[in-house]
Every structure is written in structure tokens, then in C-alpha cells.
Design an enzyme around this catalytic site. Structure first.
Site, PDB file in Angstrom:
ATOM      1  CB  SER A 172      -0.417  -8.951   4.527  1.00  0.00           C
ATOM      2  OG  SER A 172       0.063  -7.872   5.238  1.00  0.00           O
ATOM      3  CE  LYS A 173       3.128 -15.660   7.137  1.00  0.00           C
ATOM      4  NZ  LYS A 173       3.299 -16.213   5.524  1.00  0.00           N
ATOM      5  NE  ARG A 174       2.483  -5.120   5.531  1.00  0.00           N
ATOM      6  CZ  ARG A 174       2.148  -4.268   4.416  1.00  0.00           C
ATOM      7  NH1 ARG A 174       3.117  -2.998   4.270  1.00  0.00           N
ATOM      8  NH2 ARG A 174       1.134  -4.360   3.658  1.00  0.00           N
ATOM      9  CB  SER A 175      -3.028  -7.308   9.145  1.00  0.00           C
ATOM     10  OG  SER A 175      -2.625  -7.047   7.834  1.00  0.00           O
TER      11      SER A 175
END
Ligand code: GLU
Length: 489
Positions: free
Chosen positions: A253-256
Site C-alpha cells: 500500500s502507499k505506506r509501503s
């Protein structure tokens, strides 16, 4: 496999093409190429509230960047068009009418407020969320009458007895309890179909033989199987690709990190490397092959070698692959890429056009060291412009603050470089001169080389040092060494 296969990539235009979507497209495309058949691109835009301007173009661009072409699609046409769902509404309505006529679909008048309350109650009671079937028993004739004046949706009447089993080409037989299913929506109040209805109709109309899609759709399998059964249509074969996860095992996800496919292009990954990387996210050729060309992939790809467990999206591996592809590029192609990335990446106050000979000379030095194209400008800026001012501590950062050693290194380097005459200035004598510092200082090169890197490039490491000094020229090299020495005074 014999006969012609047809697969489709069916993205929703709700933003930039996701890197996981690109992996799905790659597998579908490679499967078609390996087996002979057609690859269809279909735009699933039935959720009008999530539509994002420009997404369709972004999808085209992402696919083409990797070299994925489609045989049928919105822009290239084909015998089963249109390939954009919002242009196919009457087809969905016709099937919805059939399902209603045979009693497998019914009108539901439950309001959004009631459904929200229902969800809350279910949550509170620890029950699985789902429609409770309140409108299931409404008289169809009365319901039609009501629908003239009241907003309604159309729901599918799920068979909630027994189990649904279907063979997944990757997971084998998958079984679901029908009691856990609910009557899902086919047509929304705005008259648009949901994904389930539109996909059913389109995959059937478009004669799709293999549905290759992300694991997140696996749970929709029972709905789709029952829909096919209700229509008395032959279902396609399903293959649910493993989810992509980051280092912590979380769904990518964007966090990764970056998730937009074209961010990878814009950050300096080559399409060959990206394709190679994505190909091995869930698939393998055997137990040792780690490099594959698009040509080979489209010859040997098979779904039997796709696994069901999550695939680790290892960016370090992508970097390593990218470096490998960079080093195997032919020098002329590499030089053009370097020119391009320098032009984009160097500060605007460095005059353009850049010195073409310098670009040509810098290219081979960069080819050895770069993992991503976006490093090109940073690593070679020192060749095109004066060094920005840096603090003296930088000179000793890698030698534990040993100022005395830094001063000795610079003094010796200045002497050595001065000893190379302007007439003899060339890479080999420069290298010999700088290597001789090992004797002068009675130390291995690696013990002091970071001092020279900082003096010449403004950073303790970078592209090959000796060639860089030669490229800078005698005067400039001496200027930088003396200025570094002055900082230590
Ligand atoms: N529109 C769906 C998505 O973007 C497609 C799923 C499928 O391939 O069936 O995820």
C-alpha cells in the site's frame, strides 16, 4: 493447452494504475502469448463516484511502458466492443431483466439509513455483515409498481444452502459455505450495474476463457458461480493471483512505498527490469532462473507455476535487477539515457545544452555504479558545476574525524597531481599518481579514499574516482583539492 484462450485485464479508472494491477496484466498477457489467443483490455467504470479523470490514459501508458499490448480494447476496438462498461449499460439491463423474470433477482427498497443501521446491529452482535433479505418476499408485481415512484436496487437471490466449490487454477478446489453469502446488489439506484453483474455479462459476451485477477476477488467466487448458473452460462476458468506484500508482510500500500506503476518509470527503473521483477512475483520458471526476457516469458509462462502464498515485493531485488539491466545496455543506448536523465535532473542554473562530450565521457562511469536512473544527475553533478560548499567535517566523516590524516592525504594528493604534467594528463597517469599515495601514506587506498571523494565530488563515495579526476582536468582537480585542504587549515 490447445485452442485459443482469451483473458482480460479489467481495471477501474479510479486513479493511477497500481503496480499490483500491472503484475495482474502482465500475467494475463503472458498467459495469452504463451497459449495463443487474445488479450482484452476492458475499462470497468461503473462506479461513477470513484472515476478519476486521466486514469484511462494512465492505464494505457503503464501497460505500454512494459510492452504489454492488447488485441481488443477501447482504443483499438474489436468484435466484442464497446470495451468501456459505461457504454454497455443496456446489456446489463437486459441480463438484469432476465434474472428478475426468472425470480433470481428482486427489487429492494431498503434505504441507506436502514442498511447502515443493519450493519451497526450486525457489528454489535458479532454477526457477519450482509443484507438480511427483508425485501426478498415482496410481491414482484407490486414491487415493479413501487419501483416507478420509489428508488430501488436490484438484488441477486443467493442460494444459501450447501456449499459452492470451484476449481481455481492456482489454488485447486476452493469451497465456500453458502450460508455466509448474502443477496448482493446487481443494479444500483442510479441504474448502473455493480462489478458483479457487469463482469458476468462482459466476460460472457467477450468470450473470456480465463479470468486472471487478484486474490481479493476470490471471496466473490460463489457470487459469480451462482450468477453463471442462474444464467445457464458456462463459467470461465478462474485464477486468483497471490497478493503482493511488503517487508512486514502487509498488503502493498502507499505506506509501503510507491504503488503507482508509472512512479517506477519516473524513479528510474527500466521497463525490462520491472517486467523481470514483476514476472517473478508469484510465478517461477524453475528453482533457479531469476532473469527472463519478455520474449522468453511469453513463451514459457504457465499458471501451473503460480503459487498461492503472498509474493514479497522486494524493492532491493528490483534495484539489483535494474542495475543488472543498466550494466547490460549497449553504450550508445546508455549514453542517451544518461543525457536524458541529466537534462531532467541537473539544476536549471547549469546551462543547457550540456557539454555533449562530457556526457559521453561520464556515461561509462555511471553505468558501473547506478542502480536507478534517478541517481544519474546526483552522482555526476560535480562534473557539470562547481561543488556546493560543504562543511570540513564531511572530509573526515568516513575516517572517524581524523583531520590529521585528511590533511596528509590532501597534501600528498596535491603533490601527486601536480607531478602529472598538463601534456601527460590522461586517465592512466592520473590513476598511477593517485595510487602512489598508498606508498606515500603507507596506507591502503580504502583507508583514505573517502577524503579524495569529498574533495572532488562533495560526497564520500560516488562514481569511479580516478576517471573522474581525469575528466575534471588538471586545473579543476587541483583547485578542488586545495580548497578542501584550506578547509582543514
Ligand atoms: N475492476 C476490477 C478491479 O479493478 C477488476 C477485477 C477483475 O479482474 O475481475 O479490480
Amino acid at each position: 493447452m490447445t485452442g485459443s484462450v482469451r483473458t482480460r485485464f479489467a481495471p477501474s479508472p479510479t486513479g493511477e494504475l497500481h503496480i499490483g494491477g500491472l503484475r495482474t496484466a502482465l500475467f494475463g498477457w503472458a498467459f495469452v502469448q504463451a497459449n495463443g489467443g487474445q488479450f482484452v483490455l476492458r475499462i470497468e467504470d461503473t462506479d461513477q463516484s470513484r472515476y478519476v479523470e486521466g486514469s484511462v490514459e494512465n492505464i494505457y501508458e503503464g501497460l505500454r511502458w512494459l510492452g504489454i499490448e492488447w488485441d481488443e480494447g477501447p482504443d483499438v476496438g474489436g468484435p466484442h466492443g464497446p470495451y468501456v462498461q459505461s457504454e454497455r449499460l443496456e446489456k446489463y439491463h437486459a441480463v438484469a431483466d432476465e434474472l428478475r423474470a426468472c425470480g433470481r433477482a428482486y427489487r429492494c427498497f431498503c434505504t441507506a439509513e436502514r442498511l447502515a443501521q443493519l450493519r451497526k446491529d450486525q457489528q454489535r452482535d458479532g454477526l457477519a455483515p450482509g443484507y438480511d433479505g427483508r425485501c426478498r418476499g415482496l410481491d414482484p408485481v407490486e414491487a415493479e409498481e413501487r419501483a416507478r415512484t420509489e428508488p430501488s436496487v436490484l438484488r441477486f437471490r443467493m442460494d444459501r444452502t450447501g456449499t459452492t466449490t470451484f476449481p481455481d487454477l492456482i489454488r485447486g478446489d476452493v469451497t465456500f459455505q453458502n450460508s455466509l453469502q448474502d443477496d448482493f446488489v446487481l443494479l444500483k439506484t442510479d441504474g448502473y450495474p455493480t462489478y458483479h453483474l457487469a463482469m458476468l455479462v462482459d466476460d460472457h459476451d467477450m468470450e473470456i476463457t480465463h479470468v486472471i485477477r487478484g486474490e481479493e476477488w476470490l471471496a466473490s467466487g460463489p457470487r459469480h458461480l451462482q450468477l453463471y448458473e442462474a444464467m445457464d452460462w458456462q463459467p470461465p476458468r478462474f485464477a486468483h493471483l497471490p497478493v503482493l506484500v511488503d517487508r512486514d508482510g502487509r498488503k502493498l500500500s502507499k505506506r509501503s512505498g510507491d504503488v503507482a506503476a508509472l512512479d517506477y518509470r519516473d524513479n528510474g527503473y527500466l521497463p525490462e527490469a520491472t517486467l523481470n521483477f514483476l514476472a517473478f512475483l508469484g510465478w517461477s520458471l524453475d528453482d533457479h532462473t531469476t532473469h527472463i526476457t519478455p520474449e522468453e516469458l511469453t513463451r514459457v509462462f504457465s499458471l501451473d507455476r503460480v503459487v498461492s502464498n503472498p509474493a514479497f515485493f522486494d524493492v532491493e531485488r528490483l534495484d539489483a535487477l535494474n542495475g543488472h539491466y543498466i550494466r547490460s545496455l549497449d553504450p550508445a543506448a546508455w549514453r542517451n539515457l544518461v543525457a536524458d536523465w541529466l537534462d531532467r535532473g541537473l539544476p536549471a542554473d547549469i546551462p543547457r545544452p550540456l557539454d555533449a562530450d562530457l556526457v559521453t565521457a561520464a556515461a561509462p562511469l555511471l553505468q558501473e555504479r547506478v542502480a536507478r536512473l534517478d541517481e544519474v544527475a546526483g552522482l555526476s553533478r560535480f562534473l557539470f558545476a562547481d561543488l556546493p560548499d560543504y562543511p570540513p567535517e564531511l572530509l573526515t566523516e568516513r575516517i572517524k574525524g581524523d583531520t590529521e590524516l585528511a590533511a596528509r592525504t590532501l597534501d600528498a594528493a596535491i603533490d601527486a597531481v601536480e607531478a602529472v604534467s598538463p601534456e601527460a594528463w590522461a586517465p592512466e597517469p592520473v590513476e598511477a599518481a593517485l595510487r602512489s599515495l598508498q606508498d606515500t601514506l603507507d596506507l591502503k587506498l580504502r583507508k583514505f579514499v573517502s577524503v579524495l571523494y569529498v574533495a572532488i565530488m562533495g560526497a564520500p563515495r560516488g562514481i569511479p574516482l580516478f576517471d573522474s579526476v581525469a575528466l575534471l582536468g588538471r586545473d579543476e582537480a587541483l583547485t578542488r583539492l586545495r580548497s578542501a585542504r584550506a578547509k582543514l587549515a
